[in-house]
Write an enzyme that holds these catalytic residues in place. Structure first.
Site, PDB file in Angstrom:
ATOM      1  N   LYS A  80       0.849  -1.201   0.000  1.00  0.00           N
ATOM      2  CA  LYS A  80       0.000   0.000   0.000  1.00  0.00           C
ATOM      3  C   LYS A  80       0.884   1.251   0.000  1.00  0.00           C
ATOM      4  O   LYS A  80       1.903   1.298   0.698  1.00  0.00           O
ATOM      5  CB  LYS A  80      -0.893  -0.037   1.244  1.00  0.00           C
ATOM      6  CG  LYS A  80      -1.965   1.039   1.293  1.00  0.00           C
ATOM      7  CD  LYS A  80      -2.829   0.869   2.547  1.00  0.00           C
ATOM      8  CE  LYS A  80      -3.914   1.916   2.663  1.00  0.00           C
ATOM      9  NZ  LYS A  80      -4.697   1.796   3.913  1.00  0.00           N
ATOM     10  N   SER A 155      -9.694   2.149   3.118  1.00  0.00           N
ATOM     11  CA  SER A 155      -8.891   2.918   2.201  1.00  0.00           C
ATOM     12  C   SER A 155      -7.975   2.064   1.320  1.00  0.00           C
ATOM     13  O   SER A 155      -7.502   2.527   0.290  1.00  0.00           O
ATOM     14  CB  SER A 155      -8.018   3.906   2.978  1.00  0.00           C
ATOM     15  OG  SER A 155      -7.101   3.219   3.803  1.00  0.00           O
ATOM     16  N   SER A 179      -9.501  -0.278   7.214  1.00  0.00           N
ATOM     17  CA  SER A 179      -8.993  -0.212   5.836  1.00  0.00           C
ATOM     18  C   SER A 179      -8.329  -1.469   5.299  1.00  0.00           C
ATOM     19  O   SER A 179      -8.004  -1.520   4.107  1.00  0.00           O
ATOM     20  CB  SER A 179      -8.013   0.949   5.702  1.00  0.00           C
ATOM     21  OG  SER A 179      -8.728   2.140   5.703  1.00  0.00           O
TER      22      SER A 179
HETATM   23  N1  GLN Z   1     -12.671   4.438   6.549  1.00  0.00           N
HETATM   24  C1  GLN Z   1     -12.031   4.841   7.746  1.00  0.00           C
HETATM   25  C2  GLN Z   1     -11.640   6.294   7.666  1.00  0.00           C
HETATM   26  O1  GLN Z   1     -11.893   6.905   6.661  1.00  0.00           O
HETATM   27  C3  GLN Z   1     -10.849   3.958   8.053  1.00  0.00           C
HETATM   28  C4  GLN Z   1      -9.653   4.300   7.294  1.00  0.00           C
HETATM   29  C5  GLN Z   1      -8.476   3.440   7.625  1.00  0.00           C
HETATM   30  O2  GLN Z   1      -8.581   2.412   8.280  1.00  0.00           O
HETATM   31  N2  GLN Z   1      -7.333   3.899   7.195  1.00  0.00           N
HETATM   32  O3  GLN Z   1     -11.120   6.844   8.595  1.00  0.00           O
END
Ligand code: GLN
Length: 501
Positions: A80, A155, A179
């Site tokens: 990532k 994400s 994410s």
């Molecule tokens: N969707 C969540 C956020 O926008 C989690 C994101 C993540 O785990 N990086 O904060």
């Protein structure tokens, strides 16, 4: 090679060990697959063919020289883009980091390299990991391998799509509020958020330091276990790194025995708001476990209903502080206004042009929540909720070995469907966030096909430092479900079946 890249990472490693294939051939096959499908999919932001092939040749020579190699040596991996890689662009999905080349490797990247895993490239993500659909990436969205009009989760949608579309057998994700797990559910892949502190955060571009944790994204539970074992362990460069050694995950994944395992169904995370077929697959998965000898009980975690609200104060607060360093002076983008270019005006112009809307929204929210006079009302209250969520977990784990819920309330939604409605977007994380607030580990694996023939996920959570329980229950359930389906769920993905690409 089409068949070879569809095998699990463990099976690919076995083929390497048996001399059926070289790492160079395997890496080349994945690069070819990326060249064929990624134009549509957008899972990668950067592919480094030369670097991947060079590493593959190195590991082939080590093997030829008779060296004893680590379990996954020679199997390629995708990383990532929030994890820094020496000499390779790292953007975290943001324009503000465009053109920045990190001068060092994250600890987990060093571990991948030392173990001989060729790094195929960097995967797409929501900007600074803020989002649940990979649509906030400054470089365009990633699409879901099951249906190109759908989001792949976020994400870390790039890592999950890459693994789901056989572009990579293994990928690294990060999970601050879901994410890794939520994209896993959206793409029919497996994702694990390890215990907080068990995988080094050194070299992760921090979003919310008290919540961030890197982990594996794979197609099988055993592969996740193998990759997790490889990247975990104490790191003096991360002050929150746990001191004790971790391991035994692959063995737990192969154990396939859940007799007597107590599984708690979180009452607050399975009712209203969860799609009917997502719930149905969840219930059927639990029935499979029960038939295999697990004990299923219902558990109430009453404070989980406040977790989402607390997260969306704590996370932006920490992010607003972590992102202050992107000031146009040190990394990537620098915008110099023509008139009166002072340090302050450069910072303002760079941050104005470099950050996207969601990132700006969170910086504003976090700065406000931390400001004098509001601190107790917002950040302070959120921290109290965090303690209550931790207490709910502690009480639950006195009664059960693992907790379970659907990973996400729905299957993958359509691109564009929620991007203009932040609250609707945030709701996707309702089931994944409590684990991050408490630092406990979680796994998501496919539970079956739900609405519109798309995959749904089931999530298991375990006490901190008991990650092996996730592999035990996950490995057993995966085997039971695949027996029932006649093979892996991914084999049912329409656009991937029959080599359409
Ligand atoms: N969707 C969540 C956020 O926008 C989690 C994101 C993540 O785990 N990086 O904060």
């Amino acid at each position: 090679m089409t068949e070879m890249i569809r095998r699990s990472a463990a099976a690919q490693a076995a083929a390497l060990g048996a001399g059926e294939v070289s790492s160079e051939e395997l890496t080349r096959a994945h690069l070819d697959r990326i060249a064929a499908v990624d134009g549509d999919l957008g899972a990668f932001l950067h592919v480094d063919e030369e670097a991947a092939l060079t590493s593959s040749r190195e590991v082939d020579s080590r093997r030829a020289a008779g060296e004893e190699l680590p379990a996954l040596a020679g199997v390629p991996v995708a990383v990532k883009d929030v994890v820094v890689t020496e000499g390779q662009p790292t953007t975290a999905g943001s324009k503000i980091l465009e053109g920045w080349i990190p001068p060092y490797d994250a600890t987990l990247v060093q571990k991948l390299r030392a173990a001989g895993l060729p790094i195929l490239g960097k995967t797409n993500m929501d900007e600074f990991a803020m989002g649940s659909s990979t649509e906030t990436s400054a470089f365009g969205p990633t699409r879901n391998p099951w249906d190109r009009d759908r989001i792949p989760g976020g994400s870390g949608g790039g890592s999950a799509a890459a693994v789901g579309a056989y572009e990579a057998p293994l990928a690294i994700g990060t999970d601050t509020g879901g994410s890794i797990r939520q994209p896993g559910a959206a793409t029919g892949t497996v994702g694990v958020k390890p215990t907080y502190g068990s995988v080094s955060r050194y070299g992760l571009i921090a979003m919310a330091s008290s919540l961030d944790q890197a982990g594996p994204v794979t197609r099988t539970v055993e592969d996740a276990a193998l990759l997790h074992e490889l990247i975990a362990g104490h790191d003096p460069l991360d002050s929150t790194s746990l001191p004790e050694p971790v391991g035994g995950f692959a063995e737990a994944a192969r154990h396939r025995d859940v007799k007597g395992l107590r599984v708690g169904v979180i009452e607050e995370l399975e009712g209203e708001g969860f799609a009917p077929e997502v719930r149905a697959r969840f219930t059927e998965s639990l029935a499979q476990l029960e038939q295999a000898g697990a004990e299923i009980v219902r558990i109430s975690c009453p404070n989980f209903q406040y977790a989402l609200g607390a997260y969306y104060l704590i996370m932006p607060s920490e992010a607003s502080s972590n992102l202050a360093k992107f000031d146009g002076m040190r990394f990537g983008l620098r915008v110099v206004p023509e008139e009166s270019p002072t340090a302050e005006s450069v910072m303002k112009a760079t941050r104005g042009a470099g950050f996207g809307d969601e990132v700006k929204r969170r910086i504003l929210l976090g700065t406000y929540a931390l400001s004098a006079g509001y601190y107790d009302a917002y950040y302070g209250s959120a921290q109290k909720v965090r303690t209550l969520v931790q207490r709910d977990f502690a009480a639950a784990f006195e009664q059960v070995d693992v907790l379970a819920s659907p990973t996400s309330p729905t299957v993958a939604f359509r691109l564009g469907e929620k991007i203009d409605d932040p609250t609707a977007m945030y709701m996707n994380d309702i089931a994944t966030i409590p684990a991050n607030l408490a630092g406990v580990p979680g796994i998501s694996l496919p539970s079956g096909l739900a609405e519109d023939g798309l995959p749904a996920g089931i999530q298991f959570l375990a006490p901190a430092r008991a990650d092996e329980r996730l592999y035990r229950v996950g490995g057993a359930l995966e085997a039971l479900l695949e027996d029932a389906w006649g093979g892996p769920l991914l084999a049912k993905a329409p656009e991937l079946a029959g080599g359409a690409h």
